[in-house]
Design a protein around this motif. Structure first.
Motif, PDB file in Angstrom:
ATOM      1  N   ILE A 377     -45.020 -44.157  30.345  1.00  0.00           N
ATOM      2  CA  ILE A 377     -45.360 -45.112  31.419  1.00  0.00           C
ATOM      3  C   ILE A 377     -45.768 -44.338  32.674  1.00  0.00           C
ATOM      4  N   GLU A 378     -46.670 -43.361  32.476  1.00  0.00           N
ATOM      5  CA  GLU A 378     -47.045 -42.474  33.571  1.00  0.00           C
ATOM      6  C   GLU A 378     -47.954 -43.150  34.604  1.00  0.00           C
ATOM      7  N   SER A 379     -48.727 -44.164  34.210  1.00  0.00           N
ATOM      8  CA  SER A 379     -49.727 -44.748  35.105  1.00  0.00           C
ATOM      9  C   SER A 379     -49.076 -45.426  36.311  1.00  0.00           C
ATOM     10  N   LEU A 380     -49.825 -45.449  37.417  1.00  0.00           N
ATOM     11  CA  LEU A 380     -49.365 -46.029  38.684  1.00  0.00           C
ATOM     12  C   LEU A 380     -50.374 -47.062  39.153  1.00  0.00           C
ATOM     13  N   GLN A 381     -49.883 -48.099  39.827  1.00  0.00           N
ATOM     14  CA  GLN A 381     -50.771 -49.121  40.366  1.00  0.00           C
ATOM     15  C   GLN A 381     -50.844 -48.999  41.887  1.00  0.00           C
ATOM     16  N   ASN A 406     -48.140 -53.750  27.085  1.00  0.00           N
ATOM     17  CA  ASN A 406     -47.419 -52.787  26.237  1.00  0.00           C
ATOM     18  C   ASN A 406     -45.956 -53.163  26.015  1.00  0.00           C
ATOM     19  N   ILE A 407     -45.651 -54.458  26.066  1.00  0.00           N
ATOM     20  CA  ILE A 407     -44.251 -54.866  25.919  1.00  0.00           C
ATOM     21  C   ILE A 407     -43.719 -54.573  24.510  1.00  0.00           C
ATOM     22  N   LEU A 408     -44.613 -54.581  23.517  1.00  0.00           N
ATOM     23  CA  LEU A 408     -44.165 -54.335  22.144  1.00  0.00           C
ATOM     24  C   LEU A 408     -43.734 -52.889  21.933  1.00  0.00           C
ATOM     25  N   THR A 409     -44.397 -51.958  22.630  1.00  0.00           N
ATOM     26  CA  THR A 409     -44.061 -50.538  22.455  1.00  0.00           C
ATOM     27  C   THR A 409     -43.097 -50.027  23.513  1.00  0.00           C
ATOM     28  N   LEU A 410     -43.191 -50.553  24.741  1.00  0.00           N
ATOM     29  CA  LEU A 410     -42.372 -50.038  25.844  1.00  0.00           C
ATOM     30  C   LEU A 410     -41.198 -50.944  26.192  1.00  0.00           C
ATOM     31  N   GLY A 411     -41.230 -52.187  25.709  1.00  0.00           N
ATOM     32  CA  GLY A 411     -40.164 -53.105  26.056  1.00  0.00           C
ATOM     33  C   GLY A 411     -40.395 -53.783  27.397  1.00  0.00           C
ATOM     34  N   ASP A 412     -39.475 -54.645  27.767  1.00  0.00           N
ATOM     35  CA  ASP A 412     -39.597 -55.410  29.004  1.00  0.00           C
ATOM     36  C   ASP A 412     -39.411 -54.504  30.224  1.00  0.00           C
ATOM     37  N   ARG A 413     -39.683 -55.074  31.407  1.00  0.00           N
ATOM     38  CA  ARG A 413     -39.564 -54.310  32.650  1.00  0.00           C
ATOM     39  C   ARG A 413     -38.124 -54.348  33.141  1.00  0.00           C
ATOM     40  N   LEU A 414     -37.468 -53.240  33.016  1.00  0.00           N
ATOM     41  CA  LEU A 414     -36.067 -53.100  33.392  1.00  0.00           C
ATOM     42  C   LEU A 414     -35.891 -53.055  34.903  1.00  0.00           C
ATOM     43  N   ALA A 415     -36.758 -52.318  35.584  1.00  0.00           N
ATOM     44  CA  ALA A 415     -36.655 -52.147  37.039  1.00  0.00           C
ATOM     45  C   ALA A 415     -38.050 -52.037  37.628  1.00  0.00           C
ATOM     46  N   SER A 416     -38.126 -52.209  38.948  1.00  0.00           N
ATOM     47  CA  SER A 416     -39.396 -52.114  39.670  1.00  0.00           C
ATOM     48  C   SER A 416     -39.245 -51.145  40.829  1.00  0.00           C
ATOM     49  N   VAL A 417     -40.321 -50.402  41.091  1.00  0.00           N
ATOM     50  CA  VAL A 417     -40.347 -49.450  42.204  1.00  0.00           C
ATOM     51  C   VAL A 417     -41.625 -49.686  43.002  1.00  0.00           C
ATOM     52  N   ILE A 418     -41.485 -49.911  44.307  1.00  0.00           N
ATOM     53  CA  ILE A 418     -42.641 -50.073  45.186  1.00  0.00           C
ATOM     54  C   ILE A 418     -42.550 -49.049  46.312  1.00  0.00           C
ATOM     55  N   PHE A 419     -43.588 -48.231  46.444  1.00  0.00           N
ATOM     56  CA  PHE A 419     -43.713 -47.321  47.583  1.00  0.00           C
ATOM     57  C   PHE A 419     -44.617 -47.984  48.622  1.00  0.00           C
ATOM     58  N   TYR A 420     -44.160 -47.980  49.868  1.00  0.00           N
ATOM     59  CA  TYR A 420     -44.990 -48.492  50.965  1.00  0.00           C
ATOM     60  C   TYR A 420     -45.790 -47.338  51.550  1.00  0.00           C
ATOM     61  N   ALA A 421     -47.127 -47.466  51.498  1.00  0.00           N
ATOM     62  CA  ALA A 421     -47.991 -46.361  51.904  1.00  0.00           C
ATOM     63  C   ALA A 421     -48.683 -46.622  53.234  1.00  0.00           C
ATOM     64  N   SER A 422     -48.158 -47.556  54.028  1.00  0.00           N
ATOM     65  CA  SER A 422     -48.749 -47.844  55.337  1.00  0.00           C
ATOM     66  C   SER A 422     -47.747 -48.629  56.168  1.00  0.00           C
ATOM     67  N   TRP A 480     -43.481 -49.851  37.239  1.00  0.00           N
ATOM     68  CA  TRP A 480     -42.493 -50.642  36.518  1.00  0.00           C
ATOM     69  C   TRP A 480     -41.820 -49.766  35.470  1.00  0.00           C
ATOM     70  N   VAL A 481     -40.498 -49.766  35.489  1.00  0.00           N
ATOM     71  CA  VAL A 481     -39.709 -48.964  34.550  1.00  0.00           C
ATOM     72  C   VAL A 481     -39.413 -49.828  33.327  1.00  0.00           C
ATOM     73  N   HIS A 482     -39.912 -49.408  32.170  1.00  0.00           N
ATOM     74  CA  HIS A 482     -39.739 -50.191  30.945  1.00  0.00           C
ATOM     75  C   HIS A 482     -38.465 -49.787  30.205  1.00  0.00           C
ATOM     76  N   LEU A 483     -38.036 -50.693  29.343  1.00  0.00           N
ATOM     77  CA  LEU A 483     -36.727 -50.572  28.712  1.00  0.00           C
ATOM     78  C   LEU A 483     -36.659 -49.516  27.604  1.00  0.00           C
ATOM     79  N   SER A 484     -37.652 -49.479  26.723  1.00  0.00           N
ATOM     80  CA  SER A 484     -37.561 -48.621  25.528  1.00  0.00           C
ATOM     81  C   SER A 484     -37.356 -47.140  25.843  1.00  0.00           C
ATOM     82  N   PRO A 485     -38.083 -46.535  26.810  1.00  0.00           N
ATOM     83  CA  PRO A 485     -37.858 -45.111  27.098  1.00  0.00           C
ATOM     84  C   PRO A 485     -36.460 -44.803  27.640  1.00  0.00           C
ATOM     85  N   GLN A 486     -35.714 -45.851  28.034  1.00  0.00           N
ATOM     86  CA  GLN A 486     -34.370 -45.623  28.590  1.00  0.00           C
ATOM     87  C   GLN A 486     -33.273 -45.875  27.552  1.00  0.00           C
ATOM     88  N   MET A 487     -33.656 -45.867  26.276  1.00  0.00           N
ATOM     89  CA  MET A 487     -32.735 -46.233  25.205  1.00  0.00           C
ATOM     90  C   MET A 487     -31.428 -45.445  25.263  1.00  0.00           C
TER      91      MET A 487
END
Length: 496
Positions: A377-381, A406-422, A480-487
């Motif tokens: 889940i390296e990509s950033l928005q 990618n919910i089938l491979t990565l699972g649901d969104r466990l947590a969210s992270v937002i950086f404020y850039a302004s 968004w931090v997905h569930l599967s990589p945090q198994m």
């Protein structure tokens, strides 16, 4: 058997829907972001410079006076920061959209009387890039949204007053009439009356021979709006089973709709108590050398802000990478196959997917902040909001027909992270309406929250929203931090 008139109505309805569906949503939307408004600002500067040349060559006093009137309210800013600050004010953004959409075509007709065909080519090329009808409509909706959610009033906005701050801008009669017409069309008669009243008291109307005379129709517009208001009151009274004292309260109150979301955007939540700020040096081994400044916002569910975790150099890199990536409009909802209305735009979004030092650095910082793995889940928005744009209350996990990619491979969104850039001077807060929590954007800060319980079931208290921006360019970097990589990293405990 249907009559000819019925068949004509059906055909016209189908054509209207088809026309709406055929609208190219990839088309330039200046109102969708400060980035877009910056492009329109530069386009208007080209337009002004072109007209200045012809005004001198023809010694045309009308054209010279028109250019002077624009420059009074739209001073040519020298630095990028000055230009960005100018268009990020929702009042300046509206006047820019209205002026270029409504006035430019009318001035083109006038210019044809003093220029030849070859001289009109350059002007025609500029005017062809002006905001279209849909762009104008969305800017009006942005104004409506900002007024309603923040309980702003026309008498203040006309004078350049946003909440508790006064800016050097005054709306013209044409600006006021345009806003009033929109409010009449959507049935917001109380606000429409206020804008028509402000129009009658606004700055002097000019160039009525070339543009139009909004004052000529003002009395009729006012009368139609009063009629609509009385009809609405009659409907409310006849359909209400309330007591007479409650009926007497109905006066088109501008703030009658009051939700937790509205309270949060107006800064009316009580401050959290007994929460602390500390240095976090335990989440990862690296933090023992460079601990993070952590502010607890809420304990259950856990919401925390990390301060000074995104640096100016990285923000510049982020914007540079966004410029090189594919940029598109961000929509609030998916459009159904039979839906003819345009979707609401919340900003301009770009996905950073190519590996870079910037992406690696940010992902590592998220791992330090959360202790979670970013594998897969390296990509950033990256998103830039427009003045008045907002994001209605929603969930980040799979809900209400929404399925994260990618919910089938990565699972649901466990947590969210937002950086404020302004920095956002007015508006733009992130609100959790079910928790009575609002976070004001602060440049360089990172907001983290959990969307699920310890047993991975959805936590509806994580519902969140973004308030309309009134002053400032809202830049965010989201992950968004997905569930599967945090198994094997996240403990799965029974829900209490």
């Amino acid at each position: 058997m249907k009559s000819l008139r019925e068949w004509q109505f059906i055909v016209l309805s189908i054509l209207a829907i088809a026309k709406a569906l055929d609208y190219d949503e990839r088309k330039e939307r200046y109102s969708s972001s400060v980035l877009g408004l910056m492009k329109l600002y530069e386009l208007e500067q080209q337009y002004i410079k072109t007209l200045q040349v012809y005004a001198v060559e023809r010694n045309n006093s009308i054209l010279t006076k028109y250019l002077s009137s624009i420059e009074l309210n739209n001073v040519n800013k020298k630095s990028y920061r000055e230009r960005e600050e100018h268009v990020s004010n929702i009042l300046n953004a509206f006047t820019l959209i209205r002026r270029t959409h409504q006035d430019w075509p009318k001035w083109q007709k006038f210019m044809k009387t003093i220029l030849n065909a070859s001289e009109m080519v350059k002007l025609n090329a500029i005017v062809s890039q002006a905001p279209d009808k849909q762009d104008m409509k969305e800017m009006l909706e942005n104004m409506q949204r900002a007024e309603k959610i923040n309980n702003l009033h026309a008498v203040d906005l006309v004078q350049g007053r946003l909440l508790h701050k006064k800016y050097e801008i005054r709306l013209s009669m044409r600006d006021c009439v345009a806003i009033g017409r929109h409010k009449y069309e959507i049935g917001d008669y109380a606000r429409a009356l206020m804008w028509y009243d402000s129009a009658s008291k606004s700055t002097k109307n000019e160039f009525i021979d070339i543009l139009d005379d909004p004052e000529a129709d003002l009395k009729q517009l006012y009368a139609e709006t009063i009629k609509g208001q009385k009809t609405l009151e009659a409907i409310n009274i006849s359909s209400s089973s309330s007591s007479s004292s409650e009926i007497d309260k109905f006066d088109g109150n501008l703030s009658k709709e009051m939700t937790s979301y509205h309270l949060g955007c107006r800064g009316l939540f009580l401050p959290p108590g007994k929460l602390v700020c500390r240095y976090n040096f335990t989440t990862s081994p690296f933090l023992r050398l460079a601990p993070l400044k952590q502010e607890e916002i809420n304990l259950d569910p856990y919401i925390v802000v990390y301060h000074d975790v995104l640096h100016d150099r990285e923000i510049a890199q982020m914007k540079e990478e966004m410029a090189n990536a594919h940029i598109s409009n961000a929509w609030i909802e998916e459009r159904k196959a039979n839906q003819s209305q345009m979707r609401q735009v919340i900003g301009r979004v770009s996905w950073l997917t190519d590996s870079s030092n910037f992406m690696d650095s940010v992902n590592q910082r998220i791992m330090d902040m959360t202790g979670f793995s970013m594998k897969g889940i390296e990509s950033l928005q990256v998103c830039n909001y427009g003045p008045g744009c907002n994001f209605k209350p929603h969930y980040d996990y799979m809900a209400e027909g929404y399925e994260p990619p990618n919910i089938l491979t990565l699972g649901d969104r466990l947590a969210s992270v937002i950086f404020y850039a302004s920095e956002v001077h007015l508006g733009g807060a992130t609100v959790f309406p079910r928790l009575d929590v609002a976070i004001t954007p602060k440049k360089g800060a990172g907001l983290v929250w959990y969307n699920t319980y310890d047993d991975s079931t959805h936590d509806q208290r994580s519902q969140h929203a973004v308030c309309p921006t009134l002053m400032g360019s809202r830049w965010t970097l989201t992950k968004w931090v997905h569930l599967s990589p945090q198994m094997f990293l996240k403990p799965c405990r029974p829900r209490k």
